[in-house]
Each structure stands twice: as structure tokens, then as C-alpha cells.
Design a protein around this motif. Structure first.
Motif, PDB file in Angstrom:
ATOM      1  N   LEU A  98      25.958  41.453  72.522  1.00  0.00           N
ATOM      2  CA  LEU A  98      26.224  40.354  71.599  1.00  0.00           C
ATOM      3  C   LEU A  98      26.297  40.982  70.212  1.00  0.00           C
ATOM      4  CD1 LEU A  98      26.633  37.258  71.810  1.00  0.00           C
ATOM      5  CD2 LEU A  98      24.297  37.018  70.945  1.00  0.00           C
ATOM      6  N   ASN A  99      27.519  41.197  69.759  1.00  0.00           N
ATOM      7  CA  ASN A  99      27.765  41.908  68.510  1.00  0.00           C
ATOM      8  C   ASN A  99      28.319  40.946  67.471  1.00  0.00           C
ATOM      9  OD1 ASN A  99      30.142  43.601  66.894  1.00  0.00           O
ATOM     10  ND2 ASN A  99      28.185  44.645  66.994  1.00  0.00           N
ATOM     11  N   ARG A 100      27.629  40.834  66.349  1.00  0.00           N
ATOM     12  CA  ARG A 100      28.011  39.884  65.290  1.00  0.00           C
ATOM     13  C   ARG A 100      28.531  40.641  64.065  1.00  0.00           C
ATOM     14  NH1 ARG A 100      23.020  36.946  63.411  1.00  0.00           N
ATOM     15  NH2 ARG A 100      22.807  38.774  62.060  1.00  0.00           N
ATOM     16  N   ARG A 101      29.694  40.210  63.581  1.00  0.00           N
ATOM     17  CA  ARG A 101      30.301  40.857  62.425  1.00  0.00           C
ATOM     18  C   ARG A 101      30.718  39.810  61.393  1.00  0.00           C
ATOM     19  NH1 ARG A 101      34.642  44.547  65.896  1.00  0.00           N
ATOM     20  NH2 ARG A 101      33.137  45.273  67.469  1.00  0.00           N
ATOM     21  N   ALA A 102      30.652  40.181  60.138  1.00  0.00           N
ATOM     22  CA  ALA A 102      31.148  39.327  59.054  1.00  0.00           C
ATOM     23  C   ALA A 102      32.351  40.014  58.416  1.00  0.00           C
ATOM     24  CB  ALA A 102      30.059  39.083  58.017  1.00  0.00           C
ATOM     25  N   TYR A 103      33.367  39.225  58.112  1.00  0.00           N
ATOM     26  CA  TYR A 103      34.603  39.755  57.531  1.00  0.00           C
ATOM     27  C   TYR A 103      35.047  38.919  56.337  1.00  0.00           C
ATOM     28  CZ  TYR A 103      35.557  42.553  61.780  1.00  0.00           C
ATOM     29  OH  TYR A 103      35.508  43.466  62.813  1.00  0.00           O
ATOM     30  N   ASP A 104      35.809  39.553  55.454  1.00  0.00           N
ATOM     31  CA  ASP A 104      36.494  38.876  54.349  1.00  0.00           C
ATOM     32  C   ASP A 104      37.985  38.838  54.611  1.00  0.00           C
ATOM     33  OD1 ASP A 104      34.479  38.103  52.600  1.00  0.00           O
ATOM     34  OD2 ASP A 104      34.476  40.012  51.507  1.00  0.00           O
ATOM     35  N   LEU A 105      38.600  37.698  54.352  1.00  0.00           N
ATOM     36  CA  LEU A 105      40.044  37.554  54.505  1.00  0.00           C
ATOM     37  C   LEU A 105      40.771  38.364  53.437  1.00  0.00           C
ATOM     38  CD1 LEU A 105      42.376  35.949  55.968  1.00  0.00           C
ATOM     39  CD2 LEU A 105      42.174  34.294  54.097  1.00  0.00           C
ATOM     40  N   VAL A 106      41.778  39.132  53.860  1.00  0.00           N
ATOM     41  CA  VAL A 106      42.581  39.884  52.897  1.00  0.00           C
ATOM     42  C   VAL A 106      44.053  39.480  52.926  1.00  0.00           C
ATOM     43  CG1 VAL A 106      41.064  41.895  52.781  1.00  0.00           C
ATOM     44  CG2 VAL A 106      42.858  41.819  54.516  1.00  0.00           C
ATOM     45  N   GLY A 144      56.920  32.619  69.325  1.00  0.00           N
ATOM     46  CA  GLY A 144      55.576  32.223  69.716  1.00  0.00           C
ATOM     47  C   GLY A 144      54.526  32.476  68.653  1.00  0.00           C
ATOM     48  N   PHE A 145      54.900  33.145  67.561  1.00  0.00           N
ATOM     49  CA  PHE A 145      53.960  33.379  66.459  1.00  0.00           C
ATOM     50  C   PHE A 145      53.620  32.065  65.775  1.00  0.00           C
ATOM     51  CE2 PHE A 145      53.276  33.868  61.896  1.00  0.00           C
ATOM     52  CZ  PHE A 145      52.303  34.835  61.822  1.00  0.00           C
ATOM     53  N   GLN A 146      52.350  31.853  65.504  1.00  0.00           N
ATOM     54  CA  GLN A 146      51.917  30.684  64.748  1.00  0.00           C
ATOM     55  C   GLN A 146      51.249  31.076  63.431  1.00  0.00           C
ATOM     56  OE1 GLN A 146      49.691  29.200  68.292  1.00  0.00           O
ATOM     57  NE2 GLN A 146      50.663  27.233  67.823  1.00  0.00           N
ATOM     58  N   ARG A 147      50.309  32.002  63.507  1.00  0.00           N
ATOM     59  CA  ARG A 147      49.569  32.390  62.308  1.00  0.00           C
ATOM     60  C   ARG A 147      48.987  33.774  62.497  1.00  0.00           C
ATOM     61  NH1 ARG A 147      44.260  28.943  60.750  1.00  0.00           N
ATOM     62  NH2 ARG A 147      43.729  29.671  62.853  1.00  0.00           N
ATOM     63  N   GLY A 148      48.961  34.550  61.411  1.00  0.00           N
ATOM     64  CA  GLY A 148      48.317  35.852  61.421  1.00  0.00           C
ATOM     65  C   GLY A 148      47.339  35.939  60.265  1.00  0.00           C
ATOM     66  N   ARG A 149      46.118  36.390  60.547  1.00  0.00           N
ATOM     67  CA  ARG A 149      45.101  36.526  59.505  1.00  0.00           C
ATOM     68  C   ARG A 149      44.438  37.896  59.616  1.00  0.00           C
ATOM     69  NH1 ARG A 149      41.206  31.559  60.218  1.00  0.00           N
ATOM     70  NH2 ARG A 149      41.483  32.094  62.427  1.00  0.00           N
ATOM     71  N   ARG A 150      44.371  38.596  58.508  1.00  0.00           N
ATOM     72  CA  ARG A 150      43.815  39.955  58.497  1.00  0.00           C
ATOM     73  C   ARG A 150      42.533  39.968  57.685  1.00  0.00           C
ATOM     74  NH1 ARG A 150      45.003  44.798  55.462  1.00  0.00           N
ATOM     75  NH2 ARG A 150      46.505  43.593  54.235  1.00  0.00           N
ATOM     76  N   TYR A 151      41.518  40.651  58.223  1.00  0.00           N
ATOM     77  CA  TYR A 151      40.191  40.658  57.623  1.00  0.00           C
ATOM     78  C   TYR A 151      39.650  42.078  57.490  1.00  0.00           C
ATOM     79  CZ  TYR A 151      40.017  35.673  58.876  1.00  0.00           C
ATOM     80  OH  TYR A 151      40.276  34.328  59.003  1.00  0.00           O
ATOM     81  N   LYS A 152      38.778  42.262  56.492  1.00  0.00           N
ATOM     82  CA  LYS A 152      38.078  43.539  56.302  1.00  0.00           C
ATOM     83  C   LYS A 152      36.595  43.345  56.589  1.00  0.00           C
ATOM     84  CE  LYS A 152      37.353  47.450  53.220  1.00  0.00           C
ATOM     85  NZ  LYS A 152      37.657  48.084  51.910  1.00  0.00           N
ATOM     86  N   LEU A 153      36.019  44.316  57.294  1.00  0.00           N
ATOM     87  CA  LEU A 153      34.622  44.245  57.716  1.00  0.00           C
ATOM     88  C   LEU A 153      33.657  44.294  56.533  1.00  0.00           C
ATOM     89  CD1 LEU A 153      32.680  44.380  60.245  1.00  0.00           C
ATOM     90  CD2 LEU A 153      32.680  46.862  59.883  1.00  0.00           C
ATOM     91  N   ILE A 154      32.637  43.418  56.605  1.00  0.00           N
ATOM     92  CA  ILE A 154      31.536  43.433  55.641  1.00  0.00           C
ATOM     93  C   ILE A 154      30.307  44.072  56.278  1.00  0.00           C
ATOM     94  CG2 ILE A 154      30.036  42.037  54.169  1.00  0.00           C
ATOM     95  CD1 ILE A 154      32.981  42.109  53.326  1.00  0.00           C
ATOM     96  N   ASN A 155      29.946  43.599  57.483  1.00  0.00           N
ATOM     97  CA  ASN A 155      28.826  44.215  58.189  1.00  0.00           C
ATOM     98  C   ASN A 155      28.920  43.905  59.672  1.00  0.00           C
ATOM     99  OD1 ASN A 155      27.367  41.669  58.745  1.00  0.00           O
ATOM    100  ND2 ASN A 155      27.008  41.660  56.537  1.00  0.00           N
ATOM    101  N   SER A 156      28.150  44.640  60.460  1.00  0.00           N
ATOM    102  CA  SER A 156      28.134  44.483  61.917  1.00  0.00           C
ATOM    103  C   SER A 156      26.721  44.691  62.423  1.00  0.00           C
ATOM    104  CB  SER A 156      29.078  45.508  62.566  1.00  0.00           C
ATOM    105  OG  SER A 156      28.997  45.466  63.963  1.00  0.00           O
ATOM    106  N   VAL A 157      26.274  43.792  63.328  1.00  0.00           N
ATOM    107  CA  VAL A 157      24.916  43.867  63.861  1.00  0.00           C
ATOM    108  C   VAL A 157      24.966  43.662  65.375  1.00  0.00           C
ATOM    109  CG1 VAL A 157      22.592  42.895  63.824  1.00  0.00           C
ATOM    110  CG2 VAL A 157      23.967  42.911  61.728  1.00  0.00           C
ATOM    111  N   GLU A 158      24.329  44.547  66.131  1.00  0.00           N
ATOM    112  CA  GLU A 158      24.190  44.359  67.573  1.00  0.00           C
ATOM    113  C   GLU A 158      22.884  43.590  67.826  1.00  0.00           C
ATOM    114  OE1 GLU A 158      24.665  43.858  71.209  1.00  0.00           O
ATOM    115  OE2 GLU A 158      26.234  45.027  70.228  1.00  0.00           O
ATOM    116  N   LEU A 159      23.000  42.428  68.475  1.00  0.00           N
ATOM    117  CA  LEU A 159      21.864  41.525  68.600  1.00  0.00           C
ATOM    118  C   LEU A 159      21.053  41.720  69.873  1.00  0.00           C
ATOM    119  CD1 LEU A 159      23.663  38.285  67.371  1.00  0.00           C
ATOM    120  CD2 LEU A 159      22.195  39.809  66.045  1.00  0.00           C
ATOM    121  N   THR A 160      21.618  42.395  70.864  1.00  0.00           N
ATOM    122  CA  THR A 160      20.902  42.531  72.131  1.00  0.00           C
ATOM    123  C   THR A 160      19.960  43.732  72.160  1.00  0.00           C
ATOM    124  OG1 THR A 160      22.756  43.776  73.058  1.00  0.00           O
ATOM    125  CG2 THR A 160      22.720  41.402  73.441  1.00  0.00           C
ATOM    126  N   HIS A 161      20.255  44.746  71.377  1.00  0.00           N
ATOM    127  CA  HIS A 161      19.419  45.937  71.366  1.00  0.00           C
ATOM    128  C   HIS A 161      19.773  46.759  70.132  1.00  0.00           C
ATOM    129  CE1 HIS A 161      23.228  47.209  73.210  1.00  0.00           C
ATOM    130  NE2 HIS A 161      22.987  48.371  72.667  1.00  0.00           N
TER     131      HIS A 161
END
Length: 233
Positions: free
Chosen positions: A94-102, A152-169
């Protein structure tokens, strides 16, 4: 004002949690709890269609990524429920990441009610710091617009990583791989979006070939929509 933050969660069950148990917990307790936090817009869950792990993806649109550091979310995250404490340690990942839209681009005259798309094409990149300027220039001046031409394209969104945390171990520093520092989420109408001839054309331009070759790592994943949960009014 459009949402500029993203909370991104990869999940993999492993042998100790059934899919039924995982979905009951996530759909009826875990995600709804997060939608009580100010600044969380929705909770969208996907299941992989490509047979690759992690098999589950949840994304939460946020008004800003700073919300993950604010007291309401931190209070929720640091005070797990009984089911959280039971299920999370049994998960394989269970890996949680936060991103900012660019960057964001939608199909002209797109009906907002069609979002999220029935399928998601996820493209993740590990880009070296010295290549980021050209990487961003390539996406902004050429690549995203080329992908938007694919049927078939509807929307594209690109993000840059802020942080990442592994929650299981706690990951082993000796074996842990760097988290991809850019992700692109494509809402699309078909699971075969990246098999369209125009998609092949879009990834064969000279600039694209160069960026693919010079990137430290690139992964393309395919998912189908499992559930879309809007923030209660």
C-alpha cells in the motif's frame, strides 16, 4: 479553480487479504473517510487490466497537495480505525504518493459527466534532474498534444512527485527502487487506447524517441474504472 493536487495510492492484496474484503473496506470505510477531509474532491478506484502488479490504484483529486500536510488529513492518517489496523499490515503493498499538477489537457467540448473515463492509461517516468527542463518542454510543446489526437482520448493530466510513503512496511534501502517522479493520467474510452495506430505515431517522433531513450525508467499501465466516489455535498 481546478484541483492542483493528487493523492495516489497503489495497492496489492497478497495471499492474506481477499479481494472482497479489500473492496468492502476501501469502498465503504477507507475512501469515504478521506472524503470528509476539506480539500478532497473525490475518490476514484481502478483495477489493473494488464495483469501487472500492483493490481489496484486509487486516486484522490485535491484542491492542493498541501492538504496532505494539514491537520484534518494528518489526524485521519495517524489515527487508523480498527479495520485499518487489521487489513493494512496484511496487504502486500500500500504505497501512498502526493503529486502536484504541472499540465492538463482535455478534449475540446468534452462533457464533464463522462469523467472519469471508463479506462485509465497510466504513464510513469523516472527522470534525472538534469533532463527535467527538456522533459517538461517536450510534454508541453509536443507530446501531450500528440497523444490528444488519438481516438478515445478524453483528458491527460501530468503530475510531479512531492513525496512517497510505503504504508505496509518499511522498505529496505538496499533494495528499494526510486519512486517515479512524474506520472501522467490519461482518461480514455478504450482499454486498447495505446494500440491505436495514431498512438504509435505519437511515440515515434524524433523528440519522443530521444526522451524515451534518455529517461531512467518508463512504465505504461492500463486500468479499468472500479468505482467513482464524489465528495458528499
Amino acid at each position: 479553480m481546478p484541483d492542483t493536487g493528487l493523492l495516489f495510492v497503489y495497492g496489492e492484496l497478497g495471499p492474506d487479504v481477499t479481494e472482497e474484503e479489500f473492496n468492502d473496506w476501501y469502498d465503504n470505510e477507507h475512501a469515504p473517510a478521506r472524503l470528509t477531509v476539506p480539500g478532497f474532491t473525490n475518490a476514484i478506484r481502478y483495477k489493473a487490466t494488464d495483469g501487472v502488479a500492483p493490481s489496484w490504484l486509487s486516486i484522490y483529486d485535491l484542491t492542493t497537495s498541501a492538504i496532505v500536510n494539514d491537520k484534518p488529513y494528518q489526524t485521519l492518517a495517524t489515527n487508523p480505525t480498527l479495520r485499518d489496523r487489521d487489513i493494512v499490515p496484511r496487504l502486500l503493498r500500500l504505497n501512498r504518493r502526493a503529486y502536484d499538477l504541472v499540465q492538463s489537457l482535455s478534449k475540446p467540448d468534452l462533457d464533464a459527466s463522462t469523467l472519469p473515463g471508463k479506462f485509465l492509461l497510466l504513464v510513469s517516468w523516472l527522470i534525472q534532474p538534469e533532463l527535467e527542463d527538456e522533459f517538461n518542454k517536450w510534454y508541453e510543446e509536443e507530446h501531450l498534444a500528440e497523444i490528444a489526437k488519438v481516438p478515445g482520448f478524453q483528458r491527460g493530466r501530468r503530475y510531479k512527485l512531492i513525496n512517497s510513503v510505503e504504508l505496509t512496511h518499511k522498505p529496505d534501502p538496499a533494495t528499494a527502487k526510486p519512486t517515479h517522479n512524474y506520472v501522467v493520467l490519461y482518461d480514455v474510452e478504450s482499454d486498447a487506447f495505446n494500440q491505436e495506430p495514431t498512438f504509435a505515431t505519437a511515440i515515434q517522433t524524433p523528440w519522443t524517441v530521444k526522451m524515451i531513450k534518455t529517461a531512467k525508467e518508463l512504465k505504461i499501465r492500463r486500468f479499468a474504472l472500479h468505482k467513482n466516489m464524489e465528495r458528499p455535498l
